[in-house]
Enzyme design. Sequence first.
Site, short mmCIF file in Angstrom:
data_model
loop_
_atom_site.label_atom_id
_atom_site.label_comp_id
_atom_site.label_asym_id
_atom_site.label_seq_id
_atom_site.Cartn_x
_atom_site.Cartn_y
_atom_site.Cartn_z
N ASP A 48 0.80 -1.23 0.00
CA ASP A 48 0.00 0.00 0.00
C ASP A 48 0.83 1.29 0.00
O ASP A 48 0.32 2.35 -0.32
CB ASP A 48 -0.92 0.03 1.22
CG ASP A 48 -1.88 -1.15 1.26
OD1 ASP A 48 -2.21 -1.66 0.17
OD2 ASP A 48 -2.30 -1.55 2.35
N ARG A 59 -14.96 0.54 -25.23
CA ARG A 59 -15.62 0.42 -23.94
C ARG A 59 -15.01 1.32 -22.87
O ARG A 59 -13.90 1.82 -23.02
CB ARG A 59 -15.49 -1.02 -23.44
CG ARG A 59 -16.52 -1.94 -24.04
CD ARG A 59 -16.49 -3.32 -23.39
NE ARG A 59 -17.49 -4.14 -24.05
CZ ARG A 59 -17.30 -5.39 -24.47
NH1 ARG A 59 -16.13 -5.98 -24.29
NH2 ARG A 59 -18.27 -6.06 -25.06
N GLY A 89 -5.28 -0.53 -1.55
CA GLY A 89 -4.58 0.58 -0.89
C GLY A 89 -5.18 0.97 0.46
O GLY A 89 -4.65 1.81 1.15
N ARG A 142 -17.66 -1.76 -18.15
CA ARG A 142 -17.41 -2.96 -17.35
C ARG A 142 -16.62 -2.58 -16.10
O ARG A 142 -15.84 -1.62 -16.14
CB ARG A 142 -16.61 -4.01 -18.14
CG ARG A 142 -17.20 -4.39 -19.46
CD ARG A 142 -18.54 -5.09 -19.27
NE ARG A 142 -19.36 -4.98 -20.46
CZ ARG A 142 -19.48 -5.94 -21.38
NH1 ARG A 142 -18.83 -7.07 -21.22
NH2 ARG A 142 -20.25 -5.77 -22.42
N HIS A 178 -6.49 -9.71 -5.56
CA HIS A 178 -5.19 -10.19 -5.07
C HIS A 178 -4.12 -10.37 -6.14
O HIS A 178 -2.96 -10.60 -5.81
CB HIS A 178 -5.39 -11.48 -4.26
CG HIS A 178 -5.96 -11.18 -2.91
ND1 HIS A 178 -7.29 -10.89 -2.71
CD2 HIS A 178 -5.36 -11.06 -1.71
CE1 HIS A 178 -7.49 -10.63 -1.44
NE2 HIS A 178 -6.33 -10.72 -0.80
#
Length: 368
Positions: free
Chosen positions: A153, A188, A196, A280, A286
């Site tokens: 992070d 798109r 974070g 989308r 992960h």
Amino acid sequence: AKNIAVMTSGGDAPGMNANVRAIIRAAIYKGCKAYAVYEGYSGLVKGGPEYIREMHWNDVRGWLAEGGTNIGTARCMEFKERWGRSAACKNMIDAGIDALIVCGGDGSLTGADLFRAEWPSLIKELHETGKITTQQYENHKHLNICGTLGSIDNDMSLTDATIGCYSSLARICKAIDYIDATANSHQRAFVIEVMGRHCGWLALMAGIATSADYLFIPEKPSSHKDWSDHMCEIVAAHRARGKRKTIVIVAEGAIASDLTPVTCEDVKNVLVDRLGLDTRITTLGHVQRGGNAVAYDRILATMQGVAAVDAVLEGTPEIPSPMISIIENKIVRKPLVEAVKLTKSVAEAIRSKDFAKAISLRDSEFVE
Ligand code: ATP
């Protein structure tokens, strides 16, 4: 010679293996014995040769680039209790360890500092109750500790980068590059959620590195009264200039100008309803933690590992619990208690939406 142990704790991050490798090899190089504590603090609380293992030079061969942490990590409630730390203390003494290096986030480093501060009273108690011998008591009067920062992070104060953040950023950029191709083909829009927690570093840097059209981070809500008007204006302008794709990055914990959370679903609905874009959502999840460490993290983890071994060998009376940071490209020792305190204050200011305070706290890091 000292017996130096290393452990990884909290969330895993690419570069933790490189850090463990550097610590083990620097310790051996300096004439010490090196140990790894497996499964974070829970390995320390359980103890014994299964969890506290002596490590040799070849045991960490090939670890430099590997993602995750090969010695395991865990969240351990027992270590938050005094009895758990007492068990950990006894296990360390039984294994003959006299210095501990912990690679983790603010929680893990807080635990390490508490352990060091409590150590004299823990060993006194173990001695008085006959759990350790007088010889062991005399040999283990002090515990030298040192922290290294492993976190994707990059949310810790008093360092410019944490081990793993640049690998995670690289992975996010790669994923967005992949999405770009398909977005471009179909014209798109994609709304991409990145990790974070309360820190927008990954989202902000990914926004710059992928030229995203718009982004939301926890630290700075849109200055526009209505983010949807502002976002639509910008996205429409980009489209009018011939851009065939739209990328909007939403950090975990993102908020709107009225301080309410902004979700990917909210953003998608606006892009569909107001601009008619085929939209989308991609939550990277992960994947952002996985894969090899990038060169920067390998180098950072290696240099910090060597510096951590130096710190526990030299002893640091001026900083009882040091952590190894990088500030303006220099590897330096900083008091981990101060870093944790500042990190928590920043997170608290962001949670309570006091952004001016969060910014001034972050700025205070750079005042000597
Ligand atoms: P991340 O930033 O990835 O979450 P972290 O190090 O902050 O990493 P935590 O879950 O907060 O992750 O802490 C890891 C472990 O450190 C805990 O499970 C616990 O064993 C120990 N720990 C955390 N805080 C303390 C504390 N105040 N006292 C003692 N031990 C602690």
